[in-house]
Scaffold this active site. Sequence first.
Site, PDB file in Angstrom:
ATOM      1  N   ASP B  52       0.815  -1.208   0.000  1.00  0.00           N
ATOM      2  CA  ASP B  52       0.000   0.000   0.000  1.00  0.00           C
ATOM      3  C   ASP B  52       0.854   1.266   0.000  1.00  0.00           C
ATOM      4  O   ASP B  52       2.056   1.217   0.247  1.00  0.00           O
ATOM      5  CB  ASP B  52      -0.887   0.006   1.257  1.00  0.00           C
ATOM      6  CG  ASP B  52      -2.087  -0.894   1.099  1.00  0.00           C
ATOM      7  OD1 ASP B  52      -2.694  -0.870   0.016  1.00  0.00           O
ATOM      8  OD2 ASP B  52      -2.404  -1.628   2.048  1.00  0.00           O
ATOM      9  N   TYR B 110       7.277  -9.963   6.921  1.00  0.00           N
ATOM     10  CA  TYR B 110       7.029  -8.535   7.076  1.00  0.00           C
ATOM     11  C   TYR B 110       7.649  -8.067   8.392  1.00  0.00           C
ATOM     12  O   TYR B 110       7.679  -8.821   9.374  1.00  0.00           O
ATOM     13  CB  TYR B 110       5.527  -8.244   7.141  1.00  0.00           C
ATOM     14  CG  TYR B 110       4.837  -8.185   5.802  1.00  0.00           C
ATOM     15  CD1 TYR B 110       4.835  -7.010   5.062  1.00  0.00           C
ATOM     16  CD2 TYR B 110       4.172  -9.293   5.296  1.00  0.00           C
ATOM     17  CE1 TYR B 110       4.181  -6.949   3.838  1.00  0.00           C
ATOM     18  CE2 TYR B 110       3.526  -9.235   4.062  1.00  0.00           C
ATOM     19  CZ  TYR B 110       3.532  -8.055   3.339  1.00  0.00           C
ATOM     20  OH  TYR B 110       2.890  -7.988   2.135  1.00  0.00           O
TER      21      TYR B 110
END
Lengths: 244, 244
Positions: B52, B110
């Site tokens: 994003d 992540y």
Amino acid sequence: MKNVKLTIAYDGTNYSGWQRQNNARTIQYEIEKALKKILKKDIAIHGSGRTDAGVHALGQAASFIEDFTLPTHKIPVVINNVLPKDIVINSAEEMDMDFHARYCAKGKKYIYKIYNDSIRNPIYRNYSWFINEDINLKKIIEASKYFIGQHDFKSFMAAGSNIKDTIRTIYSINIYRKDKFIIIEYEGNGFLYKMVRIITATLIDINFNKISIKDLEDIIKSKDRSKAGPTAPAQGLYLAEVYY
Amino acid sequence: MKNVKLTIAYDGTNYSGWQRQNNARTIQYEIEKALKKILKKDIAIHGSGRTDAGVHALGQAASFIEDFTLPTHKIPVVINNVLPKDIVINSAEEMDMDFHARYCAKGKKYIYKIYNDSIRNPIYRNYSWFINEDINLKKIIEASKYFIGQHDFKSFMAAGSNIKDTIRTIYSINIYRKDKFIIIEYEGNGFLYKMVRIITATLIDINFNKISIKDLEDIIKSKDRSKAGPTAPAQGLYLAEVYY
């Protein structure tokens, strides 16, 4: 009247340095504009010294004398809502009336960050000097010892300063690895224009055998800027603290 | 024809995310534009997945099939001179023709970074989530264990995804302090839309007693997004690695 000391952190990436100037966005200008907004007065602040375009600060100091009603300790929380996000006032304290952020500074601490890895990391591009070749830490630590103590650092002052007394004392230079960074911490009673960046680049020139350690004493004695190394990039430099 | 895998790092601050879209600057668009410049071909790359706006990558992967003469291993050095400074290609490798960066991905890592200090540091504003209150590491580590293993993570998927199978396996969640940061590392076989950011914000809600640890199992079972915490800010998230 109150004499106020501000402690300031900033990301210098998007600024033409500390010092107010015409037609350029500077840290000093942004802070004065924000002070005007919150105190409704035209205020000129005095920094402990300038920082160049792209140089960061973790603990810059500045002072100003003004009469205002807002409790001084509330300045940070109020002004940080008005300042751009890349400038933060960490504290505001009332000082004796003879305090002046520049003239009373007894010393400073600068940190220089080198990102030393085989591949560039875009996250750190504005916050370090990227060097992708091997650095021999032992060698640059040995070289750094020649700078410690009181010296005439004229060979390590960039043109553009009108300072006449170029004698300064470096108390310590602390060099270590941290993750993929090489951190160089300088503490001294004062630093000439671009001195930290020129010493840093000189240490790196020594690492790459462009300058020999045994020539360092002569380079210092020469008082000749052209004998020292180049100037390390601005974005690796942080004004970490001002001592009073 | 060559099937090329690129490994990519980027600072997501100035981009509207990974995915090519009209009227917005994206990472995928910049890389395709740079590939066109150096290979003189219109090339569509396939990322391992989207990131994003504001999310960073240390090891995103993408692949493309094309016929070109430049030796594949020379792509990074040539393309990095053409790409914006906040996108770096770290490696380019030739793969078997059935490799696809998205469909062949076996898992991902992540990293989420929280800057946890009493005062804001402007240097890290685009690279972490600033939280100035105490965080009880032991408590959020205990809570994190409820997410490990295979679960239906529908409660932790943001609207806007058309994925039907919401079962994923988290292999590990590793939480530790480093300087003033709290680092949360997630490894799993895949992550739903905004799942890492929603789990992170849920852990922080647990820290601040907005959600109770004993309710976590029910929140997971509910498959109801509204039961979980909010979404942690994009700028703290890094796609660290894609496993094949």
